[in-house]
Design a protein around this motif. Structure first.
Motif, PDB file in Angstrom:
ATOM      1  N   MET A   2      27.469   0.694   3.607  1.00 38.31           N
ATOM      2  CA  MET A   2      27.548   0.796   5.074  1.00 38.31           C
ATOM      3  C   MET A   2      26.190   1.202   5.657  1.00 38.31           C
ATOM      4  SD  MET A   2      29.376   0.824   7.925  1.00 38.31           S
ATOM      5  CE  MET A   2      31.127   1.014   7.591  1.00 38.31           C
ATOM      6  N   VAL A   3      25.786   0.486   6.703  1.00 39.52           N
ATOM      7  CA  VAL A   3      24.543   0.818   7.398  1.00 39.52           C
ATOM      8  C   VAL A   3      24.907   1.484   8.724  1.00 39.52           C
ATOM      9  CG1 VAL A   3      22.496  -0.125   8.538  1.00 39.52           C
ATOM     10  CG2 VAL A   3      23.287  -1.121   6.382  1.00 39.52           C
ATOM     11  N   ALA A   4      24.294   2.627   9.006  1.00 38.24           N
ATOM     12  CA  ALA A   4      24.501   3.270  10.308  1.00 38.24           C
ATOM     13  C   ALA A   4      23.340   2.891  11.217  1.00 38.24           C
ATOM     14  CB  ALA A   4      24.577   4.778  10.143  1.00 38.24           C
ATOM     15  N   ILE A   5      23.672   2.361  12.401  1.00 32.71           N
ATOM     16  CA  ILE A   5      22.650   2.065  13.406  1.00 32.71           C
ATOM     17  C   ILE A   5      22.733   3.183  14.435  1.00 32.71           C
ATOM     18  CG2 ILE A   5      21.862   0.402  15.134  1.00 32.71           C
ATOM     19  CD1 ILE A   5      23.415  -1.760  13.538  1.00 32.71           C
ATOM     20  N   ILE A   6      21.626   3.905  14.599  1.00 33.55           N
ATOM     21  CA  ILE A   6      21.678   5.090  15.465  1.00 33.55           C
ATOM     22  C   ILE A   6      21.805   4.684  16.930  1.00 33.55           C
ATOM     23  CG2 ILE A   6      20.428   7.142  16.251  1.00 33.55           C
ATOM     24  CD1 ILE A   6      19.218   7.334  13.482  1.00 33.55           C
ATOM     25  N   GLN A   7      22.844   5.233  17.549  1.00 37.08           N
ATOM     26  CA  GLN A   7      23.111   4.944  18.953  1.00 37.08           C
ATOM     27  C   GLN A   7      22.429   6.009  19.804  1.00 37.08           C
ATOM     28  OE1 GLN A   7      27.311   5.239  20.060  1.00 37.08           O
ATOM     29  NE2 GLN A   7      26.951   3.558  21.485  1.00 37.08           N
ATOM     30  N   TYR A   8      21.597   5.567  20.728  1.00 39.24           N
ATOM     31  CA  TYR A   8      21.030   6.508  21.707  1.00 39.24           C
ATOM     32  C   TYR A   8      20.699   5.737  22.970  1.00 39.24           C
ATOM     33  CZ  TYR A   8      16.289   5.049  20.170  1.00 39.24           C
ATOM     34  OH  TYR A   8      15.152   4.352  19.883  1.00 39.24           O
ATOM     35  N   ASN A   9      19.888   6.336  23.850  1.00 38.68           N
ATOM     36  CA  ASN A   9      19.738   5.725  25.174  1.00 38.68           C
ATOM     37  C   ASN A   9      18.671   4.641  25.245  1.00 38.68           C
ATOM     38  OD1 ASN A   9      17.644   7.495  24.740  1.00 38.68           O
ATOM     39  ND2 ASN A   9      17.428   8.029  26.889  1.00 38.68           N
ATOM     40  N   ALA A  10      18.083   4.263  24.118  1.00 34.82           N
ATOM     41  CA  ALA A  10      17.023   3.263  24.161  1.00 34.82           C
ATOM     42  C   ALA A  10      17.448   2.008  23.436  1.00 34.82           C
ATOM     43  CB  ALA A  10      15.737   3.812  23.559  1.00 34.82           C
ATOM     44  N   GLY A  11      17.894   1.059  24.224  1.00 34.37           N
ATOM     45  CA  GLY A  11      17.913  -0.250  23.642  1.00 34.37           C
ATOM     46  C   GLY A  11      19.203  -0.874  23.253  1.00 34.37           C
ATOM     47  N   ASN A  12      18.927  -2.056  22.856  1.00 37.51           N
ATOM     48  CA  ASN A  12      19.888  -3.083  22.641  1.00 37.51           C
ATOM     49  C   ASN A  12      20.129  -3.156  21.136  1.00 37.51           C
ATOM     50  OD1 ASN A  12      21.226  -5.465  22.658  1.00 37.51           O
ATOM     51  ND2 ASN A  12      19.575  -6.650  23.569  1.00 37.51           N
ATOM     52  N   VAL A  13      21.215  -2.548  20.706  1.00 44.57           N
ATOM     53  CA  VAL A  13      21.469  -2.473  19.272  1.00 44.57           C
ATOM     54  C   VAL A  13      22.307  -3.650  18.783  1.00 44.57           C
ATOM     55  CG1 VAL A  13      21.295   0.022  19.159  1.00 44.57           C
ATOM     56  CG2 VAL A  13      23.491  -1.016  19.663  1.00 44.57           C
ATOM     57  N   GLN A  14      22.886  -4.383  19.749  1.00 47.79           N
ATOM     58  CA  GLN A  14      23.815  -5.445  19.400  1.00 47.79           C
ATOM     59  C   GLN A  14      23.172  -6.500  18.490  1.00 47.79           C
ATOM     60  OE1 GLN A  14      27.273  -5.316  20.489  1.00 47.79           O
ATOM     61  NE2 GLN A  14      27.037  -6.513  18.632  1.00 47.79           N
ATOM     62  N   SER A  15      21.931  -6.870  18.810  1.00 46.46           N
ATOM     63  CA  SER A  15      21.264  -7.914  18.022  1.00 46.46           C
ATOM     64  C   SER A  15      21.064  -7.480  16.577  1.00 46.46           C
ATOM     65  CB  SER A  15      19.893  -8.240  18.605  1.00 46.46           C
ATOM     66  OG  SER A  15      19.985  -8.458  19.969  1.00 46.46           O
ATOM     67  N   VAL A  16      20.776  -6.187  16.380  1.00 42.24           N
ATOM     68  CA  VAL A  16      20.586  -5.681  15.016  1.00 42.24           C
ATOM     69  C   VAL A  16      21.903  -5.784  14.256  1.00 42.24           C
ATOM     70  CG1 VAL A  16      19.984  -3.669  13.629  1.00 42.24           C
ATOM     71  CG2 VAL A  16      18.752  -4.122  15.759  1.00 42.24           C
ATOM     72  N   GLN A  17      22.973  -5.428  14.931  1.00 42.94           N
ATOM     73  CA  GLN A  17      24.275  -5.476  14.279  1.00 42.94           C
ATOM     74  C   GLN A  17      24.667  -6.921  13.928  1.00 42.94           C
ATOM     75  OE1 GLN A  17      27.551  -3.494  16.318  1.00 42.94           O
ATOM     76  NE2 GLN A  17      28.330  -2.855  14.321  1.00 42.94           N
ATOM     77  N   TYR A  18      24.398  -7.843  14.854  1.00 47.22           N
ATOM     78  CA  TYR A  18      24.682  -9.258  14.569  1.00 47.22           C
ATOM     79  C   TYR A  18      23.863  -9.761  13.382  1.00 47.22           C
ATOM     80  CZ  TYR A  18      27.251  -9.847  19.001  1.00 47.22           C
ATOM     81  OH  TYR A  18      28.150  -9.756  20.022  1.00 47.22           O
ATOM     82  N   ALA A  19      22.599  -9.327  13.320  1.00 47.63           N
ATOM     83  CA  ALA A  19      21.727  -9.778  12.229  1.00 47.63           C
ATOM     84  C   ALA A  19      22.285  -9.318  10.881  1.00 47.63           C
ATOM     85  CB  ALA A  19      20.312  -9.261  12.432  1.00 47.63           C
ATOM     86  N   LEU A  20      22.769  -8.069  10.837  1.00 50.35           N
ATOM     87  CA  LEU A  20      23.349  -7.555   9.591  1.00 50.35           C
ATOM     88  C   LEU A  20      24.638  -8.306   9.263  1.00 50.35           C
ATOM     89  CD1 LEU A  20      22.769  -3.732  10.116  1.00 50.35           C
ATOM     90  CD2 LEU A  20      21.525  -5.237   8.564  1.00 50.35           C
ATOM     91  N   GLN A  21      25.405  -8.581  10.312  1.00 49.62           N
ATOM     92  CA  GLN A  21      26.654  -9.343  10.143  1.00 49.62           C
ATOM     93  C   GLN A  21      26.372 -10.710   9.506  1.00 49.62           C
ATOM     94  OE1 GLN A  21      29.110  -9.029  13.790  1.00 49.62           O
ATOM     95  NE2 GLN A  21      29.417 -11.233  13.601  1.00 49.62           N
ATOM     96  N   ARG A  22      25.296 -11.364   9.938  1.00 49.08           N
ATOM     97  CA  ARG A  22      24.934 -12.667   9.363  1.00 49.08           C
ATOM     98  C   ARG A  22      24.584 -12.554   7.883  1.00 49.08           C
ATOM     99  NH1 ARG A  22      22.488 -13.491  14.563  1.00 49.08           N
ATOM    100  NH2 ARG A  22      20.521 -12.674  13.806  1.00 49.08           N
ATOM    101  N   LEU A  23      24.096 -11.353   7.481  1.00 48.69           N
ATOM    102  CA  LEU A  23      23.773 -11.133   6.066  1.00 48.69           C
ATOM    103  C   LEU A  23      24.984 -10.646   5.289  1.00 48.69           C
ATOM    104  CD1 LEU A  23      20.348  -9.276   6.451  1.00 48.69           C
ATOM    105  CD2 LEU A  23      20.697 -11.657   5.776  1.00 48.69           C
ATOM    106  N   GLY A  24      26.109 -10.506   5.965  1.00 51.30           N
ATOM    107  CA  GLY A  24      27.324 -10.022   5.311  1.00 51.30           C
ATOM    108  C   GLY A  24      27.287  -8.525   5.052  1.00 51.30           C
ATOM    109  N   VAL A  25      26.476  -7.788   5.824  1.00 50.86           N
ATOM    110  CA  VAL A  25      26.345  -6.341   5.637  1.00 50.86           C
ATOM    111  C   VAL A  25      27.132  -5.623   6.740  1.00 50.86           C
ATOM    112  CG1 VAL A  25      24.725  -4.400   5.639  1.00 50.86           C
ATOM    113  CG2 VAL A  25      24.084  -6.577   4.571  1.00 50.86           C
TER     114      VAL A  25
END
Lengths: 262, 194
Positions: free
Chosen positions: B1-24
Motif C-alpha cells: 500500500m502506498v500512502a499519498i499525503i493529503q494536505y492543502n497543496a495540490g492535485n493528488v488525483q493524477s498521482v493516484q491514477y498513475a499508481l492505479q495504472r501500474l496496478g498499485v
C-alpha cells in the motif's frame, strides 16, 4: 526514432498539442467555427495521441447547456484515469467551483475565454486559488481591415473593440499562466498559423503562447516555432483525420533543428 | 500500500491514477497511523510553499514526514518543501535535503518552465533502465540547486536538481505521473525500492 546524427542539445522542448473539441461527450471539429463533423470518442483519441507522443492535450467543451456539462466532468475523470500526459480543459468555464471540480477530477489546467473577458477578476481568483500554472487564457482573435488583431467572444461570434495585445497584457498581469491564441483568419484554412500576432504575444510576455488555427503542413509548425516564436502549437482536424501524424511531424521538426520531445 | 499525503497543496488525483495504472493500491490520507504503516509514501504538491508549510506544521505533518523510515517520494512542490529553505514566501522548509530553493531568473527564457525537458546524470536506482536525456514534464518557477544529494539534473536557465536523494527520501522536481512512459518507469522503480 533514429536521431543518432542529431547532437544532443538539452533544454525545454516545443510542444505539439492536439485539440479535441467536445460536444455532448463526443469529439467534433468546427471548420471556421462552423459546420461540425464527428471525429470520434475523445478518450479513445486521447489515448492514441498520448501513445503517439503528443506533449499535451486540450479539450474544449462546446456543449451549450448547463445540464450536459456534467458529462464533461465524467469525461475528464475517464481521460485522467487513462492517459499519462498533461491536459487542459476549457469551454464555458466561468466559476471557481467549475475549475475546482475539473482539477479535482484530474485536469491539469483549465482555459478561460469569454467569462474571463467579461469579468477579468476571474483570472485573479483562479490564479490565487489554484496557481497561475493551471490558468490558461484562451483568446479567439481576428485581424480586421485596419490591420489590428481584435478579441472575439462566444466562440468567435461576438466582436469586441479590444485589441488582442491589450487584453493579453491585462490577463497576464492578473495571473494568466499561459495564452492559447486562436486566429480566426487562419483557423480551418490549412494555410499556416498567424505568425505576426503569435510572435507579438510570445515575445512581449513572459508566459508561454500556444499557437492555434491554420496548421496544414509540417512546415507550418516549423514556421510557427521559428518565426512565430510559439512555445507550443495546437491543431485538431489535421491530427484527427491523420493528414499529419505526430511521430512523423516530430521527426521532421528534429531534422529542422527544432527541439521536440522524442 | 502506498500512502499519498493529503494536505492543502495540490492535485493528488493524477498521482493516484498513475499508481492505479501500474496496478498499485494507494490511499490519499493525512492519518499518521496509515502513513506510518504504508510501504511507500508519496508527498506530492502543486502550489505555494508558505501556506503548504504552515498547514503541515499546524497538523504536525512536518515531524511525521521527517521521521518516516520507508521510501518517501516528493514530487514538484514536495521536493521543494523537503529542502532547507525556499525563496517562495521566504519559507523555512522540512530540511531533509541540504539545499536551497530559488526562483529562476532569466531575461530571455520564460518563468515558469512549462513542458518537457531532459533529465541526465542519473545517480539512483530511481532511474533504472532509463536513458540519459529522457524527457519528463515539469511546471515550476522555483528550483533546487545542485549539491551532494543531486541524483539527476535538468538544464533550464542553469543546471538544477531534477531529483534529490538522502537515505530513504527521494524527490523529483518534475511530474512522473504526467511524464508518459518515462514517468511510469520512475514510479515503478520507486515502488520496487526496499
Amino acid at each position: 526514432m533514429d536521431n543518432s546524427k542529431i547532437p544532443v542539445q538539452r533544454g525545454l522542448t516545443r510542444r505539439i498539442i492536439p485539440c479535441l473539441d467536445i460536444r455532448d461527450g463526443r469529439t467534433v471539429k468546427g471548420i471556421n467555427f462552423e459546420s461540425i463533423r464527428d471525429a470520434g470518442d475523445p478518450v479513445e483519441l486521447a489515448v492514441v495521441y498520448s501513445e503517439q507522443g503528443a506533449d499535451e492535450l486540450v479539450f474544449l467543451d462546446i456543449t451549450a447547456t448547463v445540464e450536459k456539462r456534467k458529462t464533461l466532468v465524467a469525461l475528464v475523470k475517464r481521460v485522467a484515469e487513462q492517459i499519462n500526459i498533461p491536459f487542459t480543459v476549457g469551454g464555458g468555464i466561468s466559476a471557481v467551483e467549475d475549475v475546482a471540480l475539473l482539477l479535482k477530477n484530474g485536469a491539469d489546467k483549465v482555459s478561460v475565454n469569454t467569462a474571463a473577458f467579461k469579468d477579468p477578476a476571474l483570472i485573479k481568483l483562479l490564479s490565487n486559488e489554484f496557481g497561475s500554472q493551471c490558468v490558461v487564457l484562451a483568446i479567439d482573435t481576428k485581424k480586421e481591415d485596419d490591420g489590428e488583431w481584435y478579441v472575439y467572444l462566444n466562440g468567435g461570434r461576438t466582436k469586441t473593440a479590444t485589441k488582442t495585445r491589450d487584453w493579453a497584457k491585462h490577463a497576464v498581469e492578473l495571473g494568466a499562466g499561459e495564452i492559447l491564441l486562436t486566429s480566426m483568419n487562419n483557423d480551418g484554412t490549412k494555410n499556416g498559423f498567424a505568425l505576426d500576432i503569435t510572435a507579438d504575444l510570445a515575445t512581449r510576455f513572459n508566459v508561454p503562447v500556444i499557437a492555434s488555427g491554420g496548421a496544414g503542413t509540417e512546415a507550418h509548425f516549423k514556421e510557427v516555432f521559428e518565426e512565430g516564436k510559439a512555445d507550443a502549437a495546437l491543431a485538431a482536424s489535421i491530427f484527427h483525420y491523420k493528414e499529419i501524424e505526430i511521430p512523423a511531424l516530430k521527426k521532421y521538426l528534429q531534422q529542422q533543428h527544432i527541439p521536440v520531445r522524442n | 500500500m502506498v500512502a499519498i499525503i493529503q494536505y492543502n497543496a495540490g492535485n493528488v488525483q493524477s498521482v493516484q491514477y498513475a499508481l492505479q495504472r501500474l496496478g498499485v493500491e494507494s490511499i490519499v490520507t493525512d492519518d499518521e497511523a496509515l502513513i506510518r504503516s504504508a510501504e511507500k509514501v508519496i508527498f506530492p504538491g502543486v502550489g505555494h510553499a508558505a501556506p503548504a508549510m504552515k498547514y503541515l506544521r499546524e497538523r504536525e505533518l512536518d515531524q511525521l514526514i521527517n521521521s518516516l523510515k520507508q521510501p518517501v517520494l516528493g514530487i514538484c512542490l514536495g521536493l521543494q518543501l523537503m529542502c532547507n529553505h525556499s525563496e517562495e514566501g521566504d519559507t523555512v522548509c522540512l530540511g531533509i535535503f541540504n539545499e536551497q530553493v530559488r526562483l529562476f531568473h532569466s531575461t530571455d527564457l520564460k518563468v515558469p518552465q512549462i513542458g518537457w525537458n531532459n533529465i541526465y546524470d542519473f545517480r539512483s536506482p530511481l532511474f533504472h533502465s532509463l536513458t540519459e536525456n529522457d524527457f519528463v514534464y515539469s511546471v515550476h518557477s522555483y528550483y533546487a540547486s545542485l549539491g551532494n544529494e543531486t541524483i539527476a539534473k535538468t538544464d533550464y536557465i542553469l543546471p538544477y536538481s531534477a531529483a534529490l536523494q538522502k537515505d530513504n527520501f527521494y524527490a523529483v522536481q518534475f511530474h512522473p505521473e504526467k511524464s508518459g512512459p518515462v514517468g511510469e518507469t520512475i514510479l515503478k522503480n520507486f515502488i520496487k525500492l526496499s
